[in-house]
Design a protein around this motif. Structure first.
Motif, PDB file in Angstrom:
ATOM      1  N   ARG A  33     -33.129  24.852   0.243  1.00  0.00           N
ATOM      2  CA  ARG A  33     -32.144  24.073   1.004  1.00  0.00           C
ATOM      3  C   ARG A  33     -30.776  24.254   0.372  1.00  0.00           C
ATOM      4  O   ARG A  33     -30.627  24.208  -0.852  1.00  0.00           O
ATOM      5  CB  ARG A  33     -32.500  22.583   0.999  1.00  0.00           C
ATOM      6  N   THR A  34     -29.779  24.463   1.218  1.00  0.00           N
ATOM      7  CA  THR A  34     -28.411  24.607   0.747  1.00  0.00           C
ATOM      8  C   THR A  34     -27.444  24.162   1.842  1.00  0.00           C
ATOM      9  O   THR A  34     -27.669  24.407   3.025  1.00  0.00           O
ATOM     10  CB  THR A  34     -28.095  26.056   0.359  1.00  0.00           C
ATOM     11  N   ARG A  58     -25.355  27.352   3.856  1.00  0.00           N
ATOM     12  CA  ARG A  58     -26.271  28.340   4.420  1.00  0.00           C
ATOM     13  C   ARG A  58     -25.570  29.545   5.035  1.00  0.00           C
ATOM     14  O   ARG A  58     -25.914  30.685   4.733  1.00  0.00           O
ATOM     15  CB  ARG A  58     -27.190  27.690   5.458  1.00  0.00           C
ATOM     16  N   GLN A 104     -25.976  33.292   3.684  1.00  0.00           N
ATOM     17  CA  GLN A 104     -26.586  34.330   4.513  1.00  0.00           C
ATOM     18  C   GLN A 104     -25.679  35.545   4.643  1.00  0.00           C
ATOM     19  O   GLN A 104     -26.140  36.693   4.556  1.00  0.00           O
ATOM     20  CB  GLN A 104     -26.898  33.778   5.908  1.00  0.00           C
ATOM     21  N   THR A 137     -32.363  37.033   4.948  1.00  0.00           N
ATOM     22  CA  THR A 137     -32.641  35.609   4.761  1.00  0.00           C
ATOM     23  C   THR A 137     -32.768  34.907   6.115  1.00  0.00           C
ATOM     24  O   THR A 137     -31.813  34.316   6.610  1.00  0.00           O
ATOM     25  CB  THR A 137     -31.524  34.933   3.948  1.00  0.00           C
ATOM     26  N   VAL A 170     -34.050  31.985   8.901  1.00  0.00           N
ATOM     27  CA  VAL A 170     -34.081  30.524   8.875  1.00  0.00           C
ATOM     28  C   VAL A 170     -35.353  30.048   9.574  1.00  0.00           C
ATOM     29  O   VAL A 170     -35.559  30.301  10.748  1.00  0.00           O
ATOM     30  CB  VAL A 170     -32.845  29.924   9.568  1.00  0.00           C
ATOM     31  N   GLU A 202     -30.137  23.132   6.774  1.00  0.00           N
ATOM     32  CA  GLU A 202     -29.943  23.601   5.401  1.00  0.00           C
ATOM     33  C   GLU A 202     -30.955  24.629   4.920  1.00  0.00           C
ATOM     34  O   GLU A 202     -30.726  25.291   3.911  1.00  0.00           O
ATOM     35  CB  GLU A 202     -29.981  22.396   4.446  1.00  0.00           C
ATOM     36  N   LEU A 242     -33.233  27.901   4.269  1.00  0.00           N
ATOM     37  CA  LEU A 242     -32.982  29.344   4.219  1.00  0.00           C
ATOM     38  C   LEU A 242     -34.150  29.987   3.481  1.00  0.00           C
ATOM     39  O   LEU A 242     -34.509  29.559   2.387  1.00  0.00           O
ATOM     40  CB  LEU A 242     -31.679  29.621   3.471  1.00  0.00           C
TER      41      LEU A 242
END
Length: 366
Positions: free
Chosen positions: A287-288, A291, A295, A305, A307, A338, A340
């Motif tokens: 989680r970020t 994102r 990416q 990456t 989702v 969030e 990824l």
């Protein structure tokens, strides 16, 4: 260095001799539907899981349909499930003309929050369908206790979790029916669509075997309205070649996840695997709040990456008819913004994991 997300070509080259030989045997015998490889695979899957019955089928989606049909889900019945999953989970409930009833998730595991299930039960509830998201089982003791209290059936959507354990047992031993997918990018994948249904219930198994061949109990005699949901013999041949190496691959995936955890957990939220279960890490999903930035930078540096998943099911247009709205399941909605997924496969060595981790850290710092 371009880093492959699933590395399927490498896996094929590694097992090429066995895979090619199995495929050639099917071609030589020209027995493409329900050939001997299908029955052999089912016996091997039963050995792997210690399940009483493994019934292969045409996809993970059809596995869910077969499970719902086996427990006799009817129109207007309700099935409780998570809102944070691939569409097939709730889609199959809707295809049965039943109603998916969504529950929010735990932040740390991304799985259904068992503490919120009981509040969603009504007189129409017939089953609970937890998803073992990203490869980790949900809280099955708590879910089964609720199911027992209200006389409900439990189907595990294990499309991403084949080979995972809950309290040192395969998941089939913690539900009425367990389903999985052999989609190519799954931890155990074939070279097309494929799936399987597992159960320790003889009655369900007999019914599912009939349902997958149009409800037949004898040729051209149909006990049920069923599906054309058989696994192709060629796909069974591929899986038979891969299965002997699968336990080793699961351990390798777990080692990759451990390396990721050590390298990036101080800067991003990493998945938590609870102590009484294992994950097969179908995805390694972080989680970020950065994102899109991450990416873009990671893509520029050769790191794919995807989702999983950008929009919870209760906000999908196809479920507009349900009495749900934005804000009803806030954790799922926030997590969907969030999450990824980083490259994850059994063939990532320490150098590759370090490269991905460094590029991630550079992306965050940038």
């Amino acid at each position: 260095m371009k880093i492959d997300f699933a590395n399927l070509q490498y896996q094929y080259q590694r097992y090429k001799k066995d895979i090619d030989a199995n495929i050639q045997k099917v071609l030589d015998n020209s027995n493409y539907i329900m050939g001997e490889e299908v029955q052999r695979l089912e016996r091997e899957l039963e050995k792997f899981t210690q399940a009483q019955h493994a019934i292969t089928c045409s996809s993970g989606t059809d596995a869910l349909l077969l499970a719902l049909m086996a427990i006799d889900i009817q129109p207007d019945d309700e099935v409780i499930t998570t809102t944070f999953s691939f569409i097939a989970t709730a889609e199959t409930i809707a295809l049965m003309k039943a109603q998916p009833v969504f529950v929010d998730i735990e932040e740390s595991t991304f799985n259904i929050d068992a503490s919120k299930i009981e509040a969603a039960i009504t007189s129409k509830t017939k089953a609970i369908m937890p998803v073992s998201l990203y490869g980790q089982p949900a809280d099955m003791d708590e879910i089964n206790a609720i199911a027992k209290k209200y006389n409900l059936k439990v189907i595990i959507d294990g499309a991403q979790s084949f080979g995972a354990t809950y309290k040192e047992q395969a998941e089939v031993h913690h539900c009425d029916v367990y389903t999985t997918s052999f989609f190519p990018s799954k931890p155990l994948g074939c070279y097309g669509d494929g799936g399987a249904v597992f159960t320790n219930n003889d009655e369900y198994a007999e019914k599912i075997r009939m349902l997958r061949v149009h409800g037949q109990n004898k040729r051209y005699q149909h006990k049920y309205i069923g599906l054309g949901a058989r696994l192709d013999t060629l796909q069974a041949a591929v899986l038979l070649a891969k299965l002997p190496f699968y336990a080793e691959e699961v351990k390798a995936r777990q080692a990759v996840a451990k390396k990721y955890n050590a390298g990036i957990k101080i800067v991003v939220a990493t998945p938590r695997v609870k102590i009484d279960r294992t994950s097969v890490w179908a995805q390694y999903t972080i989680r970020t709040k950065k994102r899109e930035q991450l990416q873009w930078v990671l893509k520029e540096n050769g790191v794919s990456t995807p989702v999983h998943y950008p929009l919870p099911l209760h906000l999908q247009e196809c479920f507009n008819y349900l009495d749900v709205k934005k804000g009803d399941f806030p954790i799922s909605e926030q997590v969907a913004k969030e999450v990824l997924s980083l490259p994850m496969n059994a063939f990532m060595n320490s150098e590759v994991v370090d490269v991905v981790s460094r590029r991630l850290l550079i992306s965050i710092d940038g």
